[in-house]
Scaffold this motif. Sequence first.
Motif, short mmCIF file in Angstrom:
data_model
loop_
_atom_site.label_atom_id
_atom_site.label_comp_id
_atom_site.label_asym_id
_atom_site.label_seq_id
_atom_site.Cartn_x
_atom_site.Cartn_y
_atom_site.Cartn_z
N PHE A 20 1.70 0.61 -0.84
CA PHE A 20 1.48 -0.25 -2.01
C PHE A 20 0.75 -1.52 -1.61
N ALA A 21 1.12 -2.11 -0.48
CA ALA A 21 0.47 -3.34 -0.02
C ALA A 21 -1.01 -3.11 0.24
N ILE A 22 -1.34 -1.98 0.89
CA ILE A 22 -2.75 -1.68 1.17
C ILE A 22 -3.52 -1.45 -0.13
N ALA A 23 -2.92 -0.67 -1.05
CA ALA A 23 -3.60 -0.38 -2.31
C ALA A 23 -3.78 -1.65 -3.15
N HIS A 24 -2.71 -2.42 -3.30
CA HIS A 24 -2.74 -3.60 -4.17
C HIS A 24 -3.65 -4.69 -3.61
N SER A 25 -3.42 -5.06 -2.35
CA SER A 25 -4.23 -6.13 -1.75
C SER A 25 -5.66 -5.66 -1.50
N GLY A 26 -5.80 -4.37 -1.15
CA GLY A 26 -7.14 -3.84 -0.92
C GLY A 26 -7.98 -3.86 -2.18
N LEU A 27 -7.39 -3.44 -3.30
CA LEU A 27 -8.12 -3.47 -4.57
C LEU A 27 -8.44 -4.90 -5.00
N ALA A 28 -7.52 -5.84 -4.70
CA ALA A 28 -7.79 -7.24 -5.01
C ALA A 28 -8.96 -7.76 -4.19
N ALA A 29 -9.02 -7.37 -2.92
CA ALA A 29 -10.12 -7.81 -2.06
C ALA A 29 -11.46 -7.23 -2.50
N LEU A 30 -11.41 -6.00 -3.03
CA LEU A 30 -12.64 -5.32 -3.45
C LEU A 30 -13.07 -5.68 -4.87
N ARG A 31 -12.32 -6.56 -5.51
CA ARG A 31 -12.58 -6.86 -6.92
C ARG A 31 -14.01 -7.33 -7.19
N PRO A 32 -14.57 -8.29 -6.43
CA PRO A 32 -15.95 -8.72 -6.73
C PRO A 32 -16.95 -7.56 -6.63
N TRP A 33 -16.80 -6.73 -5.59
CA TRP A 33 -17.69 -5.57 -5.43
C TRP A 33 -17.48 -4.57 -6.56
N GLY A 34 -16.22 -4.29 -6.89
CA GLY A 34 -15.91 -3.31 -7.92
C GLY A 34 -16.38 -3.74 -9.29
N LEU A 156 9.04 -6.45 1.07
CA LEU A 156 8.45 -7.09 -0.11
C LEU A 156 8.06 -8.54 0.18
N ILE A 157 8.93 -9.25 0.89
CA ILE A 157 8.64 -10.65 1.21
C ILE A 157 7.44 -10.74 2.15
N ALA A 158 7.37 -9.84 3.14
CA ALA A 158 6.24 -9.84 4.06
C ALA A 158 4.93 -9.62 3.32
N HIS A 159 4.94 -8.68 2.36
CA HIS A 159 3.72 -8.42 1.57
C HIS A 159 3.32 -9.66 0.78
N HIS A 160 4.27 -10.32 0.18
CA HIS A 160 3.95 -11.49 -0.65
C HIS A 160 3.53 -12.69 0.20
N TRP A 165 -1.74 -15.95 1.85
CA TRP A 165 -2.97 -16.18 2.63
C TRP A 165 -4.16 -15.48 1.98
N HIS A 166 -3.95 -14.24 1.57
CA HIS A 166 -5.04 -13.44 1.01
C HIS A 166 -5.54 -14.03 -0.30
N GLY A 167 -4.60 -14.47 -1.14
CA GLY A 167 -4.99 -15.05 -2.42
C GLY A 167 -5.75 -16.35 -2.25
#
Length: 237
Positions: A20-34, A156-160, A165-167
């Motif tokens: 879930f972390a890879i999918a969610h954060s990965g899609l967020a990172a790819l948002r400008p390209w997508g 869950l806490i580690a992902h958030h 940092w990612h956000g």
Amino acid sequence: MMENWLTSSHWIMLGLLLGFAIAHSGLAALRPWGEEKIGARLYRVLFALISIPFATILVIYFFNHHYDGLTLWQLQTLPGIKSLVWTLSALSFFFLYPSTFNLLEIAALQKPQVHLYETGIIRITRHPQMVGQVIWCIAHTLWIGTTFTLLTSLGLIAHHLFAVWHGDRRLEQRYGDGFLQVKERTSVLPFRALLDGRQTLVWQEFLRPAYLGVTGFILLLWWGHPWLMSVTAKVYW
């Protein structure tokens, strides 16, 4: 002894959390390209079609296995503990769902946008979803007290924390100095910017229909929690 409590469900949950972390954060990172390739609305729909089913699987699996593993503590009979857990859980939702302010964008009825906020709950913490998730995890781990729940909470806490940092990184890339100025005036730790004098709480900013919606959702969840547990128990995994 370890084989008696370190069940396979622990490892499955770790895998689900990582996926879930890879999918969610990965899609967020790819948002400008997508968004450039298929448009903001369609990318939001794609994001939802991947994230929501993944999150639903996580919730169901947690409900069905939260008592797995070793019981580290048992506090459910202590006076006031149930009220404390429900209070913390309710509080967590007010931090977890600030995005309901843009419900039409979430549903892609309006064009989804990246917003740079500095009002309302952002005056308390720049990352309310992280704070809400930590509060939720503390409440549920305190109530359940098993190794499976502790593992889920730590994941869950580690992902958030990574999402903090990612956000910030994505907002800095998009807004540059504008975000850096907001970053200087806000804080990740709750109330730190208020205590430092960098922010002033404006109560009128919390008088929004979205908070009424969150309150209704909390009451509905409180009423339907036993039913929800019984429904998810019929899913045999």
